[in-house]
Design a protein around this motif. Structure first.
Motif, PDB file in Angstrom:
ATOM      1  N   ILE A 100     -36.892  21.189   2.951  1.00 53.29           N
ATOM      2  CA  ILE A 100     -37.434  19.615   2.669  1.00 53.29           C
ATOM      3  C   ILE A 100     -36.518  18.919   3.051  1.00 53.29           C
ATOM      4  N   ARG A 101     -36.779  18.314   4.240  1.00 50.51           N
ATOM      5  CA  ARG A 101     -35.983  17.231   4.895  1.00 50.51           C
ATOM      6  C   ARG A 101     -35.608  15.956   4.384  1.00 50.51           C
ATOM      7  N   ASN A 102     -36.803  15.306   3.542  1.00 50.96           N
ATOM      8  CA  ASN A 102     -36.478  14.174   3.307  1.00 50.96           C
ATOM      9  C   ASN A 102     -37.986  13.710   2.286  1.00 50.96           C
ATOM     10  N   ILE A 103     -38.097  13.055   1.317  1.00 51.21           N
ATOM     11  CA  ILE A 103     -38.957  12.609   0.371  1.00 51.21           C
ATOM     12  C   ILE A 103     -39.008  11.131   0.162  1.00 51.21           C
ATOM     13  N   ASN A 104     -39.865  10.546   0.800  1.00 49.74           N
ATOM     14  CA  ASN A 104     -39.983   9.038   0.531  1.00 49.74           C
ATOM     15  C   ASN A 104     -40.867   8.461  -0.531  1.00 49.74           C
ATOM     16  N   LEU A 105     -40.651   7.855  -1.059  1.00 53.64           N
ATOM     17  CA  LEU A 105     -41.257   7.012  -2.333  1.00 53.64           C
ATOM     18  C   LEU A 105     -41.863   5.785  -1.929  1.00 53.64           C
ATOM     19  N   PRO A 106     -42.710   5.132  -2.712  1.00 55.96           N
ATOM     20  CA  PRO A 106     -43.152   3.855  -2.347  1.00 55.96           C
ATOM     21  C   PRO A 106     -42.057   2.921  -2.584  1.00 55.96           C
ATOM     22  N   ASN A 107     -42.100   1.755  -1.726  1.00 55.74           N
ATOM     23  CA  ASN A 107     -40.882   0.651  -1.856  1.00 55.74           C
ATOM     24  C   ASN A 107     -40.655   0.246  -3.246  1.00 55.74           C
ATOM     25  N   ILE A 141     -46.383  15.070   5.225  1.00 56.17           N
ATOM     26  CA  ILE A 141     -47.244  15.442   4.323  1.00 56.17           C
ATOM     27  C   ILE A 141     -47.191  14.294   3.401  1.00 56.17           C
ATOM     28  N   ARG A 142     -48.355  13.952   3.030  1.00 57.51           N
ATOM     29  CA  ARG A 142     -48.646  12.649   1.913  1.00 57.51           C
ATOM     30  C   ARG A 142     -49.269  13.410   0.852  1.00 57.51           C
ATOM     31  N   VAL A 143     -48.579  13.485  -0.341  1.00 56.11           N
ATOM     32  CA  VAL A 143     -49.116  14.035  -1.392  1.00 56.11           C
ATOM     33  C   VAL A 143     -49.308  13.218  -2.734  1.00 56.11           C
ATOM     34  N   LEU A 144     -50.158  13.300  -3.865  1.00 55.00           N
ATOM     35  CA  LEU A 144     -50.103  12.385  -4.749  1.00 55.00           C
ATOM     36  C   LEU A 144     -49.285  13.215  -6.071  1.00 55.00           C
ATOM     37  N   MET A 158     -42.796  19.254  10.250  1.00 58.81           N
ATOM     38  CA  MET A 158     -43.832  18.253  10.089  1.00 58.81           C
ATOM     39  C   MET A 158     -43.259  16.990   9.570  1.00 58.81           C
ATOM     40  N   SER A 159     -43.127  15.952  10.409  1.00 53.41           N
ATOM     41  CA  SER A 159     -42.337  14.837   9.960  1.00 53.41           C
ATOM     42  C   SER A 159     -42.977  13.376  10.396  1.00 53.41           C
ATOM     43  N   ALA A 160     -42.446  12.552   9.671  1.00 54.48           N
ATOM     44  CA  ALA A 160     -42.966  11.116   9.969  1.00 54.48           C
ATOM     45  C   ALA A 160     -42.408  10.411  11.053  1.00 54.48           C
ATOM     46  N   ILE A 161     -41.273  11.244  11.620  1.00 51.42           N
ATOM     47  CA  ILE A 161     -40.735  10.451  12.823  1.00 51.42           C
ATOM     48  C   ILE A 161     -41.219  10.887  14.183  1.00 51.42           C
ATOM     49  N   GLY A 178     -49.428   9.566 -10.105  1.00 54.77           N
ATOM     50  CA  GLY A 178     -50.477   8.889  -9.115  1.00 54.77           C
ATOM     51  C   GLY A 178     -50.041   8.213  -8.046  1.00 54.77           C
ATOM     52  N   LEU A 179     -48.730   8.284  -7.720  1.00 52.35           N
ATOM     53  CA  LEU A 179     -47.923   7.664  -6.716  1.00 52.35           C
ATOM     54  C   LEU A 179     -48.216   8.594  -5.448  1.00 52.35           C
ATOM     55  N   GLU A 180     -48.094   7.873  -4.335  1.00 51.29           N
ATOM     56  CA  GLU A 180     -47.989   8.833  -2.874  1.00 51.29           C
ATOM     57  C   GLU A 180     -46.576   9.000  -2.480  1.00 51.29           C
ATOM     58  N   VAL A 181     -46.556  10.223  -2.449  1.00 49.44           N
ATOM     59  CA  VAL A 181     -44.902  10.596  -1.929  1.00 49.44           C
ATOM     60  C   VAL A 181     -45.324  11.244  -0.507  1.00 49.44           C
ATOM     61  N   VAL A 182     -44.307  10.912   0.390  1.00 48.86           N
ATOM     62  CA  VAL A 182     -44.235  11.336   1.820  1.00 48.86           C
ATOM     63  C   VAL A 182     -43.178  12.251   2.053  1.00 48.86           C
ATOM     64  N   ILE A 183     -43.465  13.592   2.504  1.00 42.87           N
ATOM     65  CA  ILE A 183     -42.527  14.720   2.531  1.00 42.87           C
ATOM     66  C   ILE A 183     -42.458  15.034   3.982  1.00 42.87           C
ATOM     67  N   ASP A 184     -41.079  15.288   4.382  1.00 39.61           N
ATOM     68  CA  ASP A 184     -40.839  15.823   5.805  1.00 39.61           C
ATOM     69  C   ASP A 184     -40.394  17.313   5.474  1.00 39.61           C
ATOM     70  N   LEU A 185     -40.911  18.112   6.198  1.00 42.17           N
ATOM     71  CA  LEU A 185     -40.647  19.699   5.964  1.00 42.17           C
ATOM     72  C   LEU A 185     -40.474  20.498   7.089  1.00 42.17           C
ATOM     73  N   THR A 186     -39.702  21.338   7.012  1.00 44.67           N
ATOM     74  CA  THR A 186     -39.577  22.387   8.164  1.00 44.67           C
ATOM     75  C   THR A 186     -39.814  23.967   7.512  1.00 44.67           C
ATOM     76  N   VAL A 187     -40.734  24.602   8.289  1.00 44.19           N
ATOM     77  CA  VAL A 187     -40.887  25.880   7.726  1.00 44.19           C
ATOM     78  C   VAL A 187     -40.207  26.773   8.629  1.00 44.19           C
ATOM     79  N   LEU A 188     -39.429  27.832   8.059  1.00 47.31           N
ATOM     80  CA  LEU A 188     -38.915  28.793   9.036  1.00 47.31           C
ATOM     81  C   LEU A 188     -39.422  30.145   8.657  1.00 47.31           C
ATOM     82  N   TYR A 189     -40.098  30.718   9.617  1.00 46.36           N
ATOM     83  CA  TYR A 189     -40.796  32.392   9.414  1.00 46.36           C
ATOM     84  C   TYR A 189     -40.824  32.963  10.687  1.00 46.36           C
TER      85      TYR A 189
END
Length: 302
Positions: free
Chosen positions: A205-212, A112-115, A97-100, A119-130
């Motif tokens: 967890i491939r990447n964690i993006n924070l607000p500018n 994945i966008r989480v709070l 699940m990626s923003a790219i 209270g800040l929005e954090v954007v997470i890129d993730l790969t699940v191996l199963y």
């Protein structure tokens, strides 16, 4: 296999039709067509009794909607021709699940966008191996179906990440608590997967993006810390240099104190005579005695 059976049935129908129509010149071939049809049907039934399961897969048997608990391992098996065999991939699979765009399982921004706790929005890129648990494939077929990646892997992962992200500040997720957060969501997702017949191997967890605004604050803080560390180094170096000079000056002063306290007029006169003696023995100098009281004048030939 099914095509053989269908073709054989068609040949049988044609053969009986020709047999009933005596006036048709092809009616004499009805017996041959009937024989060929029976042979083709037999081949279709015989071939449908053999089922090959490829490496890295298992087969689940079902008959008219009833799922059998027995699992077919990889290899060649003789089965009831009426059985329906559903194959499951038991090798390691990944769901990203990626923003790219064009990088994840779905087109577009699928991050994945989480709070966070602040209270800040954090954007997470993730790969699940199963992977699928072979012994649980009959249960998966009955309760979930073959599309377990979209029914279980994706929603469970996204939900559990959102549930656990609220315990951390945005900056902590980005830096100091990233490993702890990854371990925490791994345990919760692993338990959910296990109850569904899936085995979670790893969360990446491939990447964690924070607000500018938060990024700029972090960068400013890092720059300030680096400047402070640099200044501390400079001050420490200057302090060491000052200490070196103090020790050197103290040594010179001690040396001069020792010399001044230890030398007498007689000793100085003796050292002068020794020096004059060494010069007098040189081939490039001449000695002229002016009077008995003063020191001789030494002239050089050069």
């Amino acid at each position: 296999m099914i095509l053989f059976i269908i073709l054989g049935v068609i040949l049988l129908i044609v053969s009986f039709t020709l047999k009933d129509n005596v006036s048709n010149p092809l009616s004499k071939f009805s017996t041959i067509l009937r024989t060929v049809g029976l042979v083709v049907i037999g081949l279709g039934i015989f071939s449908s009794m053999f089922k090959q399961i490829n490496a890295g897969q298992v087969g689940v048997k079902s008959l008219y909607g009833k799922v059998h608990s027995e699992v077919l391992e990889s290899g060649l098996h003789i089965v009831n021709p009426l059985l329906d065999i559903t194959t499951f991939n038991t090798q390691t699979q990944n769901y990203t699940m990626s923003a790219i765009h064009d990088e994840g399982e779905r087109q577009g921004d699928d991050a994945i966008r989480v709070l966070s706790n602040d209270g800040l929005e954090v954007v997470i890129d993730l790969t699940v191996l199963y992977r699928v648990s072979p012994n649980d494939t009959p249960k998966i077929l009955k309760t979930i179906g073959e599309d377990y990646s979209n029914k279980i892997v994706r929603p469970v992962t996204r939900t559990r990440i959102r549930d656990n992200a609220v315990y951390y500040d945005a900056v902590a997720l980005y830096s100091t608590k990233r490993g702890e957060f990854q371990q925490r969501i791994f345990k919760t997702i692993e338990a959910d997967f296990k109850s569904r017949g899936l085995i979670l191997e790893q969360l990446l967890i491939r990447n964690i993006n924070l607000p500018n605004s938060v990024k700029k604050t972090i960068e400013s803080k890092i720059n300030a810390e680096q400047d402070a560390q640099k200044m501390t180094f400079v001050l420490q170096k200057e302090k060491q240099e000052a200490e070196r000079k103090r020790v050197e000056a103290q040594g010179i002063a001690d040396y001069q104190q020792i010399i001044s306290s230890g030398l007498t007029d007689k000793q100085l006169q003796y050292e002068q005579i020794k020096a004059q003696k060494e010069i007098a023995t040189s081939n490039n100098s001449k000695i002229i005695f002016m009077n008995g009281k003063n020191s001789p004048v030494i002239l050089s030939d050069k």
